[in-house]
Write a protein that holds these residues in place. Structure first.
Motif, PDB file in Angstrom:
ATOM      1  N   ASP A  64     -19.997 -72.027  11.878  1.00 33.53           N
ATOM      2  CA  ASP A  64     -19.189 -72.193  13.089  1.00 33.53           C
ATOM      3  C   ASP A  64     -17.715 -72.361  12.715  1.00 33.53           C
ATOM      4  OD1 ASP A  64     -21.345 -72.007  14.788  1.00 33.53           O
ATOM      5  OD2 ASP A  64     -21.594 -74.177  15.028  1.00 33.53           O
ATOM      6  N   TRP A  65     -17.472 -73.191  11.705  1.00 32.10           N
ATOM      7  CA  TRP A  65     -16.096 -73.405  11.239  1.00 32.10           C
ATOM      8  C   TRP A  65     -15.540 -72.145  10.588  1.00 32.10           C
ATOM      9  CZ3 TRP A  65     -14.760 -73.152   6.008  1.00 32.10           C
ATOM     10  CH2 TRP A  65     -13.429 -73.474   5.714  1.00 32.10           C
ATOM     11  N   PHE A  66     -16.375 -71.494   9.763  1.00 32.75           N
ATOM     12  CA  PHE A  66     -15.884 -70.353   8.991  1.00 32.75           C
ATOM     13  C   PHE A  66     -15.580 -69.151   9.881  1.00 32.75           C
ATOM     14  CE2 PHE A  66     -16.417 -66.833   5.863  1.00 32.75           C
ATOM     15  CZ  PHE A  66     -15.382 -67.206   5.025  1.00 32.75           C
ATOM     16  N   ALA A  67     -16.284 -69.025  10.992  1.00 28.14           N
ATOM     17  CA  ALA A  67     -16.028 -67.910  11.905  1.00 28.14           C
ATOM     18  C   ALA A  67     -14.588 -67.914  12.397  1.00 28.14           C
ATOM     19  CB  ALA A  67     -16.993 -67.968  13.087  1.00 28.14           C
ATOM     20  N   LEU A  70     -21.376 -64.516   7.072  1.00 32.38           N
ATOM     21  CA  LEU A  70     -21.774 -64.449   8.476  1.00 32.38           C
ATOM     22  C   LEU A  70     -22.982 -63.546   8.681  1.00 32.38           C
ATOM     23  CD1 LEU A  70     -18.108 -64.322   9.627  1.00 32.38           C
ATOM     24  CD2 LEU A  70     -19.726 -66.092  10.347  1.00 32.38           C
ATOM     25  N   ASP A  71     -23.046 -62.442   7.933  1.00 30.61           N
ATOM     26  CA  ASP A  71     -24.172 -61.523   8.066  1.00 30.61           C
ATOM     27  C   ASP A  71     -25.477 -62.201   7.649  1.00 30.61           C
ATOM     28  OD1 ASP A  71     -25.179 -58.723   8.507  1.00 30.61           O
ATOM     29  OD2 ASP A  71     -25.731 -58.969   6.402  1.00 30.61           O
ATOM     30  N   HIS A  72     -25.464 -62.912   6.542  1.00 31.78           N
ATOM     31  CA  HIS A  72     -26.689 -63.572   6.093  1.00 31.78           C
ATOM     32  C   HIS A  72     -27.003 -64.804   6.942  1.00 31.78           C
ATOM     33  CE1 HIS A  72     -27.999 -61.387   2.434  1.00 31.78           C
ATOM     34  NE2 HIS A  72     -26.773 -60.896   2.533  1.00 31.78           N
ATOM     35  N   GLY A  73     -25.975 -65.434   7.501  1.00 32.60           N
ATOM     36  CA  GLY A  73     -26.243 -66.506   8.448  1.00 32.60           C
ATOM     37  C   GLY A  73     -26.982 -65.983   9.669  1.00 32.60           C
ATOM     38  N   LEU A  74     -26.553 -64.826  10.172  1.00 28.65           N
ATOM     39  CA  LEU A  74     -27.232 -64.204  11.304  1.00 28.65           C
ATOM     40  C   LEU A  74     -28.676 -63.843  10.949  1.00 28.65           C
ATOM     41  CD1 LEU A  74     -24.293 -61.958  12.529  1.00 28.65           C
ATOM     42  CD2 LEU A  74     -25.418 -63.731  13.897  1.00 28.65           C
ATOM     43  N   VAL A  90     -24.717 -67.196  17.731  1.00 31.42           N
ATOM     44  CA  VAL A  90     -24.805 -65.875  17.109  1.00 31.42           C
ATOM     45  C   VAL A  90     -23.706 -64.937  17.605  1.00 31.42           C
ATOM     46  CG1 VAL A  90     -27.261 -66.038  16.579  1.00 31.42           C
ATOM     47  CG2 VAL A  90     -26.539 -65.173  18.812  1.00 31.42           C
ATOM     48  N   GLU A  91     -23.309 -65.055  18.837  1.00 30.93           N
ATOM     49  CA  GLU A  91     -22.249 -64.176  19.335  1.00 30.93           C
ATOM     50  C   GLU A  91     -20.934 -64.441  18.609  1.00 30.93           C
ATOM     51  OE1 GLU A  91     -22.252 -61.515  21.253  1.00 30.93           O
ATOM     52  OE2 GLU A  91     -24.434 -61.718  21.168  1.00 30.93           O
ATOM     53  N   ARG A  92     -20.659 -65.706  18.389  1.00 34.41           N
ATOM     54  CA  ARG A  92     -19.435 -66.074  17.664  1.00 34.41           C
ATOM     55  C   ARG A  92     -19.477 -65.543  16.245  1.00 34.41           C
ATOM     56  NH1 ARG A  92     -17.970 -72.431  16.945  1.00 34.41           N
ATOM     57  NH2 ARG A  92     -15.884 -72.265  16.021  1.00 34.41           N
ATOM     58  N   TRP A  93     -20.620 -65.697  15.589  1.00 31.15           N
ATOM     59  CA  TRP A  93     -20.761 -65.229  14.213  1.00 31.15           C
ATOM     60  C   TRP A  93     -20.679 -63.710  14.140  1.00 31.15           C
ATOM     61  CZ3 TRP A  93     -25.533 -68.413  12.102  1.00 31.15           C
ATOM     62  CH2 TRP A  93     -25.248 -69.785  12.209  1.00 31.15           C
ATOM     63  N   ARG A  94     -21.370 -63.055  15.102  1.00 33.82           N
ATOM     64  CA  ARG A  94     -21.404 -61.590  15.078  1.00 33.82           C
ATOM     65  C   ARG A  94     -20.018 -61.009  15.342  1.00 33.82           C
ATOM     66  NH1 ARG A  94     -25.166 -60.984  18.488  1.00 33.82           N
ATOM     67  NH2 ARG A  94     -26.870 -60.824  16.996  1.00 33.82           N
ATOM     68  N   THR A  95     -19.296 -61.604  16.256  1.00 37.69           N
ATOM     69  CA  THR A  95     -17.944 -61.133  16.546  1.00 37.69           C
ATOM     70  C   THR A  95     -17.053 -61.241  15.312  1.00 37.69           C
ATOM     71  OG1 THR A  95     -18.138 -61.749  18.888  1.00 37.69           O
ATOM     72  CG2 THR A  95     -15.904 -61.515  17.978  1.00 37.69           C
TER      73      THR A  95
END
Length: 606
Positions: free
Chosen positions: A388-391, A422-426, A438-443
C-alpha cells in the motif's frame, strides 16, 4: 610464504557462524570471530605485517602446493609435494548444530605425512580487533593462551609449542602414516580452555564433520549436467549463511579490491536484502527448504519491525542479526591487499535508497509461499501494508543496484523490480484470496510498466538502458525475462541482448556497465562481474540461444579457482578480484545451471 597470495589461491572453511580463508600455502590469512562481521583475528590478507596469520606448512623452498575439498564437504585438504615426501594439512570448523549464537569457534588443522618424511612448521600470530588490540601470551603444558580485550585465543597441538615473543612457533617431523594437529579456539575472555587434542580425537572430529556435510548435501534434488559445480556453490552458500538467523552474507571477506591498488574496497560481511531474496528460489529448486524458510523469517522480521514508522520499509542491507547500523570507517593502519587502500569496515551503502529491494523481497515471499502453502494472516498484513505504501512511493530516483556514489538517477532496473513487487503482490492476493487494495496495486504496476517501456528504452542503442537520462547499458537488466517483465524472445529483449553482447561482453565475460560512460563517483576501473556472466547465461538460455549459453557457461568454469570458488570479479588477465567467495556469484551460477539444464533437456526431449 607470499606476502599477498592471489585472491583465488584460497579455500573457505566455516562453522555456519563465521569462516576462515586458507591459502594454498597452508596459511590462514583471514578469520573474524565470533561472527562473520566481527573484528578479525587473522587478517594478513589485508596487511601482511599487522593483520596476523596462522601458518602450518612444510619448511622447503621448492615445495609444490595443491588444494582440494574432501568430496561433498566443506573440509579443505592442502597437499604439499616436497623433495622428501608428501604431506597434507586438513582444515575444517565443526558446525554448531544447535543454531544458537556462540562466542566459541574452533578451527581444526590436522597434519599428516602420506609419503616419505615431511618437516612441518607451525606459526601462530593472531592480531585481534583488526590488528588494533595488543595481546599477551601464556604458554603452558596445555598449550598457548592469547589474551586480548574481550576475547581469548587458545592454541593447542599434539606437538610442543615454543614462544616467539607474544606469538607461537613449532616444528614437527612426520613419517608416512603419522599424523597430528593443531586446534585454534576463540572464546570470550575467561572462557574455559578446550581439552587438548589427540590424534584419535581429531580423526573423530573429521569423520563427524564429514558426515554433517554429506548428510546435508543429500537433500539436493539437482540431477543436471554440472553436479560438482552446483553442489560446491550450494555448500558455499551454506557456509556464508549465519545459522542462528538464516541471514546470507554477501561474502566472507572485507576490503579485497575490485582493482588492485584502487579504492573500490568494501566490507561485504553483511546481508543484502537483494542477494538473500534472490537466493530463495535457487535453494528451493535445489531442495534446501530449511535454508529458504529461515531467510524468509529473517526477511519478514525486517519488514515487520518497520511497520508504522516513518521512512523506508526496508534498508538495503543489515547485520546478520538484523541490526541496521553499519557505520563505515577506515582502518588507517592497514595498507590493504597489495597496497589497495583504504580498507573499510562497515558499509555506507546501507543508507542508500535502492528501490529494487522491494521487488526482490516480495519476489522472495511469493517464491516461499509454496513452502507454507499460504502466508499467515499476520504475515500477509505486513506485505499488504508495505505494498500500500510502495504503490505511492516507487516513482523516485535512487542509487540503484550497483550502489554507485555518483548521485541518484531513475534507474531502469529499480523500476523493473518495483513492477515485480506489485505484480507478485497481486499474484499472492489472488492465489490465497487475501484482502488487498488490488486496484491501487494494479494501477501502480501498470504505470511502472508503461514508464519503463517508454523511458527505459533507447532508440539509439535499440536496447533497455541503465537509467532514463542516458544510453548506457547495464547488465542488471539481464534479470528482466527471469522475473517476467518481458518475454525472453520478445524482439525488444533480443535486441537488448545483442547490444549487451556488443558493448558489455568480453570473451563471454560481462561488465556491469561502463563507468567511463556512466560516472559512479569512484576513481579507477573494475573487472567483469562474475554474477553478471551467469545472468547472461540464464538470459541466453531463455532466449533459445543454447549453443552460445552453454559455451559461455563452460568457458566461465575455467575462471573458477582450483576448488570451484569465485570472487566478485574477473580482472583483465583472468585473475579473481573483489571479496571472496561472493555469494551472489555462486547463487547466479546455480540459477544459470538450472535454467540451462532445463532448456537443453527441452531441446533434446529428455
Amino acid at each position: 610464504m607470499d606476502r599477498y597470495p592471489p585472491i583465488a589461491e584460497h579455500g573457505l572453511v566455516g562453522d555456519l557462524q563465521t569462516a576462515a580463508l586458507v591459502s594454498s600455502q597452508g596459511v590462514v590469512d583471514w578469520f573474524a570471530a565470533p561472527r562473520f562481521d566481527s573484528p578479525s583475528v587473522f587478517a594478513a590478507l589485508l596487511d601482511h605485517d599487522r593483520g596476523g596469520y596462522m601458518r602450518l606448512a612444510p619448511e622447503y623452498p621448492d615445495v609444490t602446493c595443491k588444494q582440494l575439498y574432501y568430496p561433498g564437504t566443506a573440509i579443505l585438504v592442502t597437499r604439499f609435494l616436497s623433495p622428501d615426501g608428501v604431506g597434507e594439512v586438513i582444515d575444517f570448523m565443526p558446525p554448531d548444530q544447535t543454531r544458537t549464537a556462540t562466542d566459541r569457534h574452533t578451527l581444526v588443522r590436522c597434519v599428516r605425512a602420506v609419503r616419505g618424511t615431511v618437516d612441518f612448521t607451525l606459526e601462530c600470530r593472531p592480531r585481534f580487533d583488526y590488528g588494533r588490540a595488543e595481546h599477551e601470551l601464556e604458554l603452558g603444558e596445555n598449550g598457548a593462551l592469547f589474551r586480548a580485550p574481550g576475547i581469548d585465543g587458545h592454541l593447542q597441538s599434539t606437538f610442543p609449542l615454543e614462544r616467539e615473543g607474544q606469538d607461537v612457533r613449532a616444528k614437527v617431523t612426520l613419517k608416512a602414516g603419522e599424523s597430528g594437529g593443531a586446534v585454534f579456539t576463540v572464546c570470550a575472555s575467561g572462557g574455559e580452555a578446550p581439552t587438548p587434542p589427540t590424534v584419535e580425537g581429531l580423526t573423530g572430529q573429521f569423520e563427524e564433520v564429514s558426515r554433517f556435510w554429506r548428510h546435508w548435501l543429500r537433500q539436493s534434488r539437482y540431477r543436471g549436467r554440472w553436479p560438482e559445480l552446483v553442489h560446491r556453490s550450494a555448500i558455499t552458500l551454506k557456509l556464508l549463511t549465519y545459522a542462528p538467523t538464516g541471514a546470507l552474507i554477501a561474502a566472507a571477506t572485507m576490503g579485497l579490491p575490485e582493482q588492485v591498488g584502487g579504492e573500490r574496497n568494501w566490507d561485504y560481511r553483511f546481508t543484502w536484502v537483494r542477494d538473500g531474496s534472490l537466493s530463495v528460489r535457487a535453494v528451493l529448486d535445489l531442495g534446501f527448504v530449511e535454508e529458504a524458510t529461515a531467510f524468509l523469517h529473517w526477511l519478514t522480521d525486517r519488514l515487520r519491525e518497520r511497520e508504522g514508522k516513518e521512512g523506508e520499509s526496508l534498508q538495503t542491507m543489515y547485520r546478520i542479526d538484523g541490526n541496521p547500523d553499519l557505520p563505515e570507517e577506515t582502518l588507517d593502519h592497514f595498507e590493504g591487499y597489495r597496497g589497495s587502500y583504504p580498507v573499510r569496515i562497515g558499509n555506507g551503502a546501507a543508507d542508500q535508497l535502492q528501490l529494487d529491494i522491494y521487488g526482490e523481497a516480495i519476489y522472495a515471499v511469493s517464491q516461499g509461499a509454496e513452502i507454507a502453502q499460504q502466508a499467515s494472516f499476520e504475515g500477509w498484513q505486513t506485505v499488504a501494508r508495505t505494498l500500500d505504501w510502495f504503490a505511492d512511493a516507487w516513482d523516485r530516483p535512487d542509487e540503484g543496484i550497483w550502489e554507485t556514489r555518483g548521485g541518484r538517477q531513475d534507474f531502469t532496473y529499480s523500476r523493473v523490480m518495483s513492477w515485480v513487487a506489485l505484480d507478485h503482490g497481486l499474484r499472492l492476493a489472488e492465489t490465497f484470496r487475501r484482502p488487498a487494495d488490488v486496484e491501487r496495486w494494479r494501477t501502480a504496476r501498470d504505470a511502472i510498466f508503461n514508464q519503463v517501456m517508454e523511458r527505459g528504452w533507447s532508440e539509439k542503442e535499440r536496447a533497455f538502458v541503465q537509467h532514463y537520462d542516458g544510453d548506457v547499458l547495464d547488465a542488471s537488466l539481464l534479470l528482466m525475462p527471469r522475473v517476467g517483465f518481458i518475454a525472453p524472445k520478445d524482439p525488444a529483449w533480443l535486441s537488448t541482448l545483442d547490444a549487451m553482447d556488443h558493448k558489455l561482453v568480453s570473451d563471454s565475460l560481462v561488465y556491469r556497465y561502463d563507468p567511463a560512460a556512466s560516472p559512479d563517483g569512484l576513481r579507477g576501473s573494475e573487472g567483469t562481474f562474475s554474477m553478471c556472466t551467469f545472468l547472461y547465461v540464464d538470459a541466453l538460455a531463455r532466449a533459445g540461444r543454447l549453443a552460445q549459453a552453454r559455451y559461455t557457461f563452460e568457458k566461465m568454469q575455467t575462471y573458477a579457482n582450483h576448488v570451484g570458488l569465485f570472487a566478485e570479479e574477473i580482472g583483465p588477465s583472468g585473475e579473481q578480484l573483489g571479496n571472496f567467495p561472493q555469494a551472489f556469484t555462486h547463487l547466479s551460477l546455480i540459477m544459470a545451471a538450472m535454467t540451462l539444464d532445463q532448456a537443453l533437456d527441452a531441446e533434446t526431449g529428455r
